[in-house]
Motif scaffolding. Sequence first.
Motif, PDB file in Angstrom:
ATOM      1  N   LEU A  34       4.664   1.165 -29.557  1.00  0.00           N
ATOM      2  CA  LEU A  34       5.440   2.385 -29.304  1.00  0.00           C
ATOM      3  C   LEU A  34       5.703   2.538 -27.806  1.00  0.00           C
ATOM      4  CD1 LEU A  34       3.376   4.684 -31.681  1.00  0.00           C
ATOM      5  CD2 LEU A  34       5.650   3.757 -32.125  1.00  0.00           C
ATOM      6  N   HIS A  35       6.046   1.428 -27.144  1.00  0.00           N
ATOM      7  CA  HIS A  35       6.147   1.400 -25.683  1.00  0.00           C
ATOM      8  C   HIS A  35       7.137   2.409 -25.115  1.00  0.00           C
ATOM      9  CE1 HIS A  35       9.432  -1.120 -27.029  1.00  0.00           C
ATOM     10  NE2 HIS A  35       9.983  -0.976 -25.841  1.00  0.00           N
ATOM     11  N   ASP A  36       8.121   2.807 -25.913  1.00  0.00           N
ATOM     12  CA  ASP A  36       9.093   3.763 -25.402  1.00  0.00           C
ATOM     13  C   ASP A  36       8.537   5.190 -25.373  1.00  0.00           C
ATOM     14  OD1 ASP A  36       9.027   3.624 -28.191  1.00  0.00           O
ATOM     15  OD2 ASP A  36      11.083   4.352 -28.400  1.00  0.00           O
ATOM     16  N   SER A  40       1.279   4.193 -20.989  1.00  0.00           N
ATOM     17  CA  SER A  40       0.166   3.262 -20.812  1.00  0.00           C
ATOM     18  C   SER A  40       0.358   1.954 -21.581  1.00  0.00           C
ATOM     19  CB  SER A  40      -1.146   3.924 -21.256  1.00  0.00           C
ATOM     20  OG  SER A  40      -1.064   4.314 -22.607  1.00  0.00           O
ATOM     21  N   SER A  41       1.516   1.753 -22.194  1.00  0.00           N
ATOM     22  CA  SER A  41       1.740   0.487 -22.897  1.00  0.00           C
ATOM     23  C   SER A  41       1.968  -0.624 -21.874  1.00  0.00           C
ATOM     24  CB  SER A  41       2.939   0.589 -23.835  1.00  0.00           C
ATOM     25  OG  SER A  41       4.141   0.607 -23.099  1.00  0.00           O
ATOM     26  N   THR A  42       1.694  -1.829 -22.272  1.00  0.00           N
ATOM     27  CA  THR A  42       1.850  -2.977 -21.379  1.00  0.00           C
ATOM     28  C   THR A  42       3.299  -3.119 -20.932  1.00  0.00           C
ATOM     29  OG1 THR A  42       0.026  -4.074 -22.515  1.00  0.00           O
ATOM     30  CG2 THR A  42       1.458  -5.457 -21.177  1.00  0.00           C
ATOM     31  N   LYS A  43       4.229  -2.943 -21.847  1.00  0.00           N
ATOM     32  CA  LYS A  43       5.645  -3.078 -21.506  1.00  0.00           C
ATOM     33  C   LYS A  43       6.070  -1.989 -20.517  1.00  0.00           C
ATOM     34  CE  LYS A  43      10.094  -3.987 -23.617  1.00  0.00           C
ATOM     35  NZ  LYS A  43      10.804  -4.232 -24.868  1.00  0.00           N
ATOM     36  N   ALA A  44       5.615  -0.756 -20.728  1.00  0.00           N
ATOM     37  CA  ALA A  44       5.959   0.324 -19.806  1.00  0.00           C
ATOM     38  C   ALA A  44       5.378   0.055 -18.421  1.00  0.00           C
ATOM     39  CB  ALA A  44       5.443   1.662 -20.347  1.00  0.00           C
ATOM     40  N   LYS A  45       4.150  -0.476 -18.378  1.00  0.00           N
ATOM     41  CA  LYS A  45       3.535  -0.802 -17.089  1.00  0.00           C
ATOM     42  C   LYS A  45       4.315  -1.895 -16.365  1.00  0.00           C
ATOM     43  CE  LYS A  45      -1.155   0.443 -18.448  1.00  0.00           C
ATOM     44  NZ  LYS A  45      -2.491  -0.069 -18.767  1.00  0.00           N
ATOM     45  N   LYS A  46       4.761  -2.919 -17.106  1.00  0.00           N
ATOM     46  CA  LYS A  46       5.555  -3.995 -16.494  1.00  0.00           C
ATOM     47  C   LYS A  46       6.867  -3.453 -15.953  1.00  0.00           C
ATOM     48  CE  LYS A  46       3.729  -7.915 -19.081  1.00  0.00           C
ATOM     49  NZ  LYS A  46       4.015  -8.957 -20.087  1.00  0.00           N
ATOM     50  N   GLN A  47       7.519  -2.577 -16.720  1.00  0.00           N
ATOM     51  CA  GLN A  47       8.780  -1.990 -16.269  1.00  0.00           C
ATOM     52  C   GLN A  47       8.558  -1.148 -15.019  1.00  0.00           C
ATOM     53  OE1 GLN A  47      10.021   0.089 -19.804  1.00  0.00           O
ATOM     54  NE2 GLN A  47      11.225  -1.647 -20.566  1.00  0.00           N
ATOM     55  N   ARG A  48       7.467  -0.388 -15.006  1.00  0.00           N
ATOM     56  CA  ARG A  48       7.154   0.453 -13.850  1.00  0.00           C
ATOM     57  C   ARG A  48       6.902  -0.410 -12.616  1.00  0.00           C
ATOM     58  NH1 ARG A  48       4.172   3.735 -16.738  1.00  0.00           N
ATOM     59  NH2 ARG A  48       2.202   2.729 -16.288  1.00  0.00           N
ATOM     60  N   ARG A  49       6.120  -1.502 -12.793  1.00  0.00           N
ATOM     61  CA  ARG A  49       5.848  -2.423 -11.671  1.00  0.00           C
ATOM     62  C   ARG A  49       7.131  -3.052 -11.155  1.00  0.00           C
ATOM     63  NH1 ARG A  49       2.042  -5.683 -14.527  1.00  0.00           N
ATOM     64  NH2 ARG A  49       0.856  -4.014 -15.339  1.00  0.00           N
TER      65      ARG A  49
END
Length: 108
Positions: A34-36, A40-49
């Motif tokens: 449920l990254h959208d 704290s999802s891995t995908k959201a963290k990668k996008q933020r980075r």
Amino acid sequence: VKKETKSSKGLCCWVIVDDIFAREKVSQSLRDGLHDRYKSSTKAKKQRRACVNEKFNDDIDRVINSNRVVSQRIQELSREVTRKGTIASDFAILSLFSRANSDILESL
């Protein structure tokens, strides 16, 4: 349970894990699915980075382009490396970069 990738015989096997480990892994999998909706999802963290890195790179480019001395020194270094690059030793190239870095730091 968790799949162990290596055992003493080189075979994969399943091992029992404690409840805390299992809960953390299940929670992370749900957040990733449920990254959208979860920051704290891995995908959201990668996008933020990626956004932070892009902003940082833009800031560095802006500083370099706004400082005439820095821009000139970088252009000079590029010309020197292009001119001497094929015949210069690694030590000579490192020396060029060290001098350029020193000059840039002094100008800031």
